[in-house]
Each structure stands twice: as structure tokens, then as C-alpha cells.
Design an enzyme around this catalytic site. Structure first.
Site, PDB file in Angstrom:
ATOM      1  N   HIS A 124       0.836  -1.208   0.000  1.00 55.79           N
ATOM      2  CA  HIS A 124       0.000   0.000   0.000  1.00 55.79           C
ATOM      3  C   HIS A 124       0.871   1.257   0.000  1.00 55.79           C
ATOM      4  CE1 HIS A 124      -3.185   2.773   1.108  1.00 55.79           C
ATOM      5  NE2 HIS A 124      -4.060   1.802   0.942  1.00 55.79           N
ATOM      6  N   GLY A 147       5.184  22.028  10.332  1.00 56.51           N
ATOM      7  CA  GLY A 147       6.375  21.247  10.699  1.00 56.51           C
ATOM      8  C   GLY A 147       7.529  21.449   9.742  1.00 56.51           C
ATOM      9  N   HIS A 172      10.821  13.236   9.161  1.00 58.19           N
ATOM     10  CA  HIS A 172      11.234  12.710  10.458  1.00 58.19           C
ATOM     11  C   HIS A 172      12.066  11.456  10.162  1.00 58.19           C
ATOM     12  CE1 HIS A 172      10.887  10.465  14.232  1.00 58.19           C
ATOM     13  NE2 HIS A 172      10.573  11.602  14.833  1.00 58.19           N
ATOM     14  N   ALA A 188       9.784   8.307  11.428  1.00 58.03           N
ATOM     15  CA  ALA A 188       8.322   8.357  11.252  1.00 58.03           C
ATOM     16  C   ALA A 188       7.874   8.956   9.923  1.00 58.03           C
ATOM     17  CB  ALA A 188       7.685   9.133  12.404  1.00 58.03           C
ATOM     18  N   GLY A 189       8.806   9.539   9.159  1.00 52.95           N
ATOM     19  CA  GLY A 189       8.439  10.098   7.863  1.00 52.95           C
ATOM     20  C   GLY A 189       7.555  11.334   7.982  1.00 52.95           C
TER      21      GLY A 189
END
Lengths: 298, 298
Positions: free
Chosen positions: B82, B163, B168, B171-172
Site C-alpha cells: 500500500h 512542521g 522525520h 516516522a516520515g
């Protein structure tokens, strides 16, 4: 899942607001009970109160309101157009959610015993709670009304199911029972010819060979600046005879006269399930379950 | 009346049960929030969690689960079928009861700022919450996935709404937004000819000139011992395009091929209102109101 039962007692007072309020207050003050509606009619000299809640709380509210009515209403002085035999004339329990008809019958039986034992009022059981088949029908129990029953209550065939075989001096007698939720449903036709509405009503009502749980009449109603023929219906068991089936039959019978159904209306309240059954029918839903309804998961 | 919002975050972990459980626990432990469903897919390597509750509690549960996912999932090591850009890939808020879409957009905006400020994760706003029109569509934001976005995030057109303009490290990035409740709805045809289902799907889907809020495909499904052609539908806004209208169009288009609709099915959950709208349509109800539903008075 908590159990939910509805109770719709009818009291023989539709004119003195302070008496109506005192009875309503007995219901309001019970925790876990919600009084939804108080509808009084001065010409009937009668008030109908609708409340719901957890079964034992609802039973307590019914008992307390019946006790208050016995204190404040004197049947010897009561006059009104509607047939009645007591201060608290009739108390039906209706299953709403997570409760069976059998449990409502049990609740009715318990309340009937309480009223007889603690208030010394003769009590009859009707509809689903009836112990004597003829007493399923309320008019049978109420025959002769307060005045007539007073003279006949000591006859074996009129003896109450619980309590003394004589009327309470002021409160008379009371009928307690359990029944299905009644949906008041009207279907409006694109004609002013009330005869067509009467003919269609006869196609769907049980008394004329129609659906078992349908009571219906054809009437004429004023809508804006025109007269509309209306089939006015009491759906006395929406699970036994569903709304969509009655609607489709009325539509089909109306077509026979070249008349369209212009709309329908629910008067008062309906259980959610009655409308979900309509959606399920028309969408031809397979494997539908209340658990699929988001709000029912909460 | 208390406000009810749904949240359906997708996390990039569908294989390690202990990670899925740790994230779910962050949602479960928030008071006034109910976790309804956790659905993981190992080949997608992804899990979808569905929970509902009071808006601020739901926002807190979303934040805490996103924080936990950032601790336990390393996107540098993530593989799955996915498309995804982050450990918490996407967080949509959905209005359920007594809450407007505008309030859900506001909630999404608040959460996006929290995630950016407190977790140092770049956040994009999508669907109804999008500030940049092109970002209404999730695929547009997710273009190139985690690996691709990492190289392009400092370009002006890919800069996050909140942001840092860099991924990150583990965490992307995350997408937050608000959308309508999506109803998964299938209509089954009395034929095994999947071409008919495909043609009908094209009549109703927006992309081919059909209804604005309908995504549809024609597929073949096995039912018992036979193949059934099915129109499989995502109703992305059941208020904008109602179920009954789609059902009636499918019925009418099927008739053009001499084919009947044998049934339909709702997959997963539906808001109550979507089904009440069906009943209202077919019964031609006048003056219907949710207050007429007994359960809605409680």
C-alpha cells in the site's frame, strides 16, 4: 445493553392543570425515567403521559403516578367523552430496546399485583398480558364504563384479575397490560374524493380482510387551500405488518383509481427499527444487522 | 447533546502484533473514546483503526497513537504493497453526530499543529481540511511515497502545511484531514456477466459523468455456487449523493440489459441517517424529523 421500556398511562383528568402536573411530577422524579410527552384533552377530560426508561424504574413511576391519581381524582365526579373505568384508566407497557414482549407482560403482571395489594384498586390485565382471552380487547373490559362496571364487578365474568371484586370508592378500576408500539401513520392521496380513501382503508384493515395489525379509516383533511383524501392508519404491530407493505398496497390500490400517493406522515413517534425495515426492504439489503449502524455500536 | 466524531488513522504496520497492540492501547486508554475496530493487512503491512468519541478526547487519542507509532515504526525499514509516506500515514476525522464538517476541519488543523510542534513530524492537510486545493486528494500528497517525498520535501510545492521541511528520520510524514463518512455499498445483479456490472458502474461514477460522490467498479463475486456480477461502490458523501438515488439508477440501468437487482449490501458500518434517508424517500414522508424517532429522544 440496557433494557428500555415505554409506558403510556391514561389518567381521567384533562381539565385541572394542577392535578395533571402533580401526576407528571411523580414520573419525573424517578431516576432513569424520562417523561417524553404529556397530552391532555379537556373534552375527553383525560391525559396521556408517555415515558421511557429502565424496566423497574418505569414500573415504579407507573405505580407512583397511579397512587397520586387515586388521591386526586374522584371518579364519582368525573365526566368526559372518552370511555373510562378509573382514575388511572389504562397502563400499557411497550418494549422499546433489548426487552421482549414476555418481559413486558411480566412487568405488567407485577404492577397489577402492586396496585391491587397496596392501593386496594381492582385491576384487569389486557392485550398481551391478558390472562382471560376476551380481555385482550380493552373495550370488552371497559364495557359500561365506571358507572356500569360498579354494578357488575361482583359478577364472575367481570371479576378483576387482581384485587377486590368491588370498585375503589374514588379511583374505580384500572387496566394494565403490554402491547406493541403503535405507529400513527397517514398516507395522503392526490384526490379530494374521500370515498377513494375509504375504499383503500377497507383494503388494508384487518376488519375487512386486510392486514392483521392494521386499523384504518378514510378521511378528508385540509392541506393549505385544498381538501386531501387521506388514509389514516394505526399500525398496531409494525413488526407483524411492516410500514412498507402497507404503503405499497395503498399505492397499488390508489393506482386502480388513477390516483397517486402524494406523501405520507408519521404522527408522533416511531421506533427506529420500523424505518430501518423500510430501508432494508427497498434497498433489498442482504445480511443487514443493527450492528452495521454506527450509532448502535456506541 | 454530546458531539461525536470518528477517527480512522492508518499506521504503517500490519505484521508485528505487539506494535499494533501498543498503538491500539494508546487509543483504548483515553476516557470517552471507544475503539470500534482494528483491521490489519500483512501484505499491505498496514493497520486501520476506527474509534469514536467526544472531539477533544478523540484528538488526544489520535495524537498519542501517532506518537507511539513514531516510536515503534521505522519507515526506513518498512515495505508493503500500500502507498505510504509515514509511520502514521493518514488521520481523517469524520463527523458522526451533533458536529459539523467545519468543526472536524478545525480539529484536524489543531492535531496537525500538535504533531508538527511536539513530534517534529511534517504534516500535510487533505480533503476538507486542505489549505492548498491540490492537496484535497490524498494520492497527490503521497506521490513518490516515503522514499520519493524524502528527496522532494524541501521543494516549495511539496513543503508541508505544518512542521519541518524534512522527513522525520523514522516516522516520515503524516497526512491529517477531515472527510465525510464513507459507506462501502455493493449491488448484486442477476447475471454472471461482469461487463454489465462494469457498464453500470460507469453510469454512476463521477469520473464517467455519474454522481459526484460515487466511486464504483464492476466486479465478479462468487456467491454460493455461482458467479454474480456486482457493482461495488464507495459512497464518499451519503448526504451529497444518497443511497436510494444510486440504487434506483443501478436498477434502471440494469433493466436496460434485462437484468434484475437481486440485492445490495452494506460492508462495515453506516451512519443511521443514511438509512433513514432511504425510508424517507420511499415512503414519501412529509415533515419527517429525527425527533420523531423514539430512540433519538432518549
Amino acid at each position: 445493553m440496557s433494557k428500555l421500556v415505554e409506558c403510556v398511562p391514561n389518567f381521567s383528568e384533562g381539565r385541572r392543570p394542577e392535578v395533571i402536573e402533580a401526576i407528571a411530577e411523580e414520573i419525573r422524579k424517578i431516576p432513569h425515567v424520562k417523561l417524553l410527552d404529556v397530552k391532555s384533552d379537556p373534552s375527553h377530560n383525560r391525559v396521556v403521559m408517555t415515558f421511557v426508561g429502565e424496566p423497574q424504574s418505569v414500573k415504579l413511576a407507573a405505580f407512583n403516578s397511579c397512587k397520586k391519581a387515586a388521591e386526586l381524582i374522584d371518579m364519582e365526579k368525573h365526566h368526559g367523552e372518552h370511555p373510562r373505568i378509573g382514575a388511572t384508566d389504562v397502563i400499557p407497557f411497550i418494549p422499546v430496546k433489548n426487552i421482549s414482549m414476555e418481559e413486558c407482560v411480566q412487568l405488567a403482571d407485577e404492577l397489577a399485583q402492586d396496585i391491587a395489594a397496596k392501593l386496594d384498586i381492582p385491576v384487569y390485565l389486557y392485550e398481551e398480558a391478558a390472562k382471560i382471552p376476551a380481555r385482550k380487547a380493552l373495550p370488552h373490559i371497559r364495557k359500561g364504563q365506571f358507572e356500569g362496571l360498579k354494578c357488575e364487578i361482583d359478577k364472575p365474568e367481570r371479576c378483576p384479575d387482581y384485587g377486590p371484586a368491588r370498585m375503589h370508592p374514588t379511583a374505580g378500576a384500572t387496566v394494565v397490560g403490554a402491547r406493541q408500539f403503535l405507529i400513527a401513520y397517514n398516507i395522503n392521496l392526490d384526490t379530494s374524493d374521500v370515498q377513494i380513501a375509504k375504499k383503500i382503508a377497507n383494503c388494508i384493515r384487518e376488519a375487512k380482510g386486510g392486514y392483521k395489525y392494521v386499523r384504518a379509516m378514510g378521511v378528508s383533511v385540509r392541506m393549505g387551500d385544498r381538501d386531501v383524501a387521506q388514509v389514516t392508519i394505526n399500525m398496531v404491530d409494525y413488526q407483524g405488518t411492516p410500514l412498507f407493505r402497507v404503503f405499497e398496497t395503498v399505492k397499488s390500490e390508489a393506482a386502480r383509481y388513477g390516483v397517486n400517493v402524494i406523501g405520507s406522515e408519521i404522527v408522533g413517534l416511531t421506533p427506529m427499527q420500523a424505518l430501518l425495515d423500510v430501508a432494508e426492504f427497498y434497498l433489498r439489503l442482504d445480511g443487514f444487522d443493527r450492528k452495521m449502524v454506527l450509532e448502535d455500536n456506541l
